[in-house]
Design a protein around this motif. Sequence first.
Motif, PDB file in Angstrom:
ATOM      1  N   THR A 153       7.114 -16.363   7.623  1.00  0.00           N
ATOM      2  CA  THR A 153       6.109 -17.375   7.313  1.00  0.00           C
ATOM      3  C   THR A 153       4.797 -16.990   7.976  1.00  0.00           C
ATOM      4  OG1 THR A 153       7.767 -19.124   7.176  1.00  0.00           O
ATOM      5  CG2 THR A 153       5.483 -19.813   7.499  1.00  0.00           C
ATOM      6  N   ARG A 177       6.521 -17.324   2.719  1.00  0.00           N
ATOM      7  CA  ARG A 177       6.019 -18.688   2.920  1.00  0.00           C
ATOM      8  C   ARG A 177       4.642 -18.611   3.562  1.00  0.00           C
ATOM      9  NH1 ARG A 177       8.927 -23.032   7.008  1.00  0.00           N
ATOM     10  NH2 ARG A 177       7.830 -24.943   6.352  1.00  0.00           N
ATOM     11  N   GLU A 208       2.029 -24.081   1.337  1.00  0.00           N
ATOM     12  CA  GLU A 208       1.923 -25.431   1.892  1.00  0.00           C
ATOM     13  C   GLU A 208       0.530 -25.661   2.472  1.00  0.00           C
ATOM     14  OE1 GLU A 208       5.348 -26.721   4.321  1.00  0.00           O
ATOM     15  OE2 GLU A 208       6.163 -24.722   3.890  1.00  0.00           O
ATOM     16  N   TYR A 215       2.805 -28.513  13.074  1.00  0.00           N
ATOM     17  CA  TYR A 215       3.764 -28.143  12.029  1.00  0.00           C
ATOM     18  C   TYR A 215       3.616 -26.672  11.665  1.00  0.00           C
ATOM     19  CZ  TYR A 215       5.941 -27.885   7.407  1.00  0.00           C
ATOM     20  OH  TYR A 215       6.706 -27.518   6.319  1.00  0.00           O
ATOM     21  N   ARG A 218       4.784 -24.348  14.636  1.00  0.00           N
ATOM     22  CA  ARG A 218       6.242 -24.389  14.825  1.00  0.00           C
ATOM     23  C   ARG A 218       6.974 -23.559  13.779  1.00  0.00           C
ATOM     24  NH1 ARG A 218       5.663 -29.987  15.294  1.00  0.00           N
ATOM     25  NH2 ARG A 218       6.630 -30.235  13.243  1.00  0.00           N
ATOM     26  N   ASN A 219       6.408 -23.472  12.602  1.00  0.00           N
ATOM     27  CA  ASN A 219       7.120 -22.874  11.471  1.00  0.00           C
ATOM     28  C   ASN A 219       6.626 -21.481  11.079  1.00  0.00           C
ATOM     29  OD1 ASN A 219       9.095 -24.992  10.270  1.00  0.00           O
ATOM     30  ND2 ASN A 219       7.244 -26.152  10.775  1.00  0.00           N
ATOM     31  N   SER A 220       5.732 -20.877  11.852  1.00  0.00           N
ATOM     32  CA  SER A 220       5.131 -19.601  11.454  1.00  0.00           C
ATOM     33  C   SER A 220       5.509 -18.459  12.392  1.00  0.00           C
ATOM     34  CB  SER A 220       3.613 -19.734  11.404  1.00  0.00           C
ATOM     35  OG  SER A 220       3.225 -20.680  10.431  1.00  0.00           O
ATOM     36  N   ASN A 221       5.934 -17.371  11.802  1.00  0.00           N
ATOM     37  CA  ASN A 221       6.214 -16.151  12.577  1.00  0.00           C
ATOM     38  C   ASN A 221       4.935 -15.389  12.882  1.00  0.00           C
ATOM     39  OD1 ASN A 221       8.415 -16.213  10.051  1.00  0.00           O
ATOM     40  ND2 ASN A 221       9.306 -16.241  12.102  1.00  0.00           N
ATOM     41  N   PRO A 258       7.649 -20.083  17.202  1.00  0.00           N
ATOM     42  CA  PRO A 258       8.963 -19.435  17.257  1.00  0.00           C
ATOM     43  C   PRO A 258       8.968 -18.251  18.227  1.00  0.00           C
ATOM     44  CG  PRO A 258       8.243 -19.736  14.984  1.00  0.00           C
ATOM     45  CD  PRO A 258       7.064 -20.042  15.853  1.00  0.00           C
ATOM     46  N   TYR A 261       6.776 -14.668  17.984  1.00  0.00           N
ATOM     47  CA  TYR A 261       5.643 -14.880  17.069  1.00  0.00           C
ATOM     48  C   TYR A 261       4.556 -13.834  17.320  1.00  0.00           C
ATOM     49  CZ  TYR A 261       2.911 -16.754  20.979  1.00  0.00           C
ATOM     50  OH  TYR A 261       2.228 -16.876  22.154  1.00  0.00           O
TER      51      TYR A 261
END
Length: 308
Positions: A153, A177, A208, A215, A218-221, A258, A261
């Motif tokens: 992501t 993503r 998105e 958000y 938290r969700n992105s590499n 994450p 990252y």
Amino acid sequence: MKRDYLSILDLSIDETKEVIKLGYEFKRNFRRGLYFENLLRNKTIALIFEKPSLRTIATFQIAITQLGGYALYLEHQSVRMGQREPVKDVVRNLDRWTNGIVSRVYFHSTLIEMAKWTKIPIINALSDLEHPCQALADFLTILEITNFSNDFTLGFIGDGNNVCHSLMLISSYFGNRFIWAGPKGYEPNKEIVNKALEISKKTSAKIEITNDINYAVRNSNFIYTDVWASMGQESEAEERKKIFKNYQLNSEILKFAPKDYKVMHCLPAHRDEEITDEVIESENSIVFEQAENRLHAQKGLLAFLYSK
């Protein structure tokens, strides 16, 4: 038939992947001292930049030279496209002397007009709408790390600008993503978003749009940011600092990222504005790997355009 590269969309998905693979091979060979000097032999490519540049102009000049061509840099103050003489007159002269034009412009419409009046390739070195060469280098950088897997992501934090647009479109090509996070009113161009969503139906990419930086982090590499006020928006800089202050990449917000990252920035960075000095100098930062790959990705692009 000539091929222009004004947008990510000017190449197909397979062609874009081919360009990045070519860039990867050029990089491997560069480290072995192999430059492939015959690829652009006897070719002259003009560079016209209306805006300042370090990485783009240097890496294009080096890439053209190492591939055996000649890079003709034309000072903006001497050319002044659209001021000293019409864009169509400038490029029709160059069309008769050179084999291509790499141009950085204030308005994307200038590139479209340049392409209309020439039979030689026009390459977008940054416009107000897109920065496709940056996106090619960024994806070369990411894919080297993921071993060419699209299971990642990419989160873009900040203004929905030209770099964001190209990264969103190339994400839709590769099927990863993509999350944009920024303040209300500064979202990416709706037409670009809709096009990315349309392509994503075929590639299973996920696009998105959110105003929640937590958000996205938290969700992105791969966590990407850019300046809050781009070139040409200097008069808005102070106001934008207030609007974007909660979208800074700093050690506190990155505590939620994450494991393993990576932080990305296209440079130049306004340190301690959109990104802190501490973060850009951290072991998670790959900003100079991105800059390095501008050379190799652009070699891949040039080789592709001039081998067809």
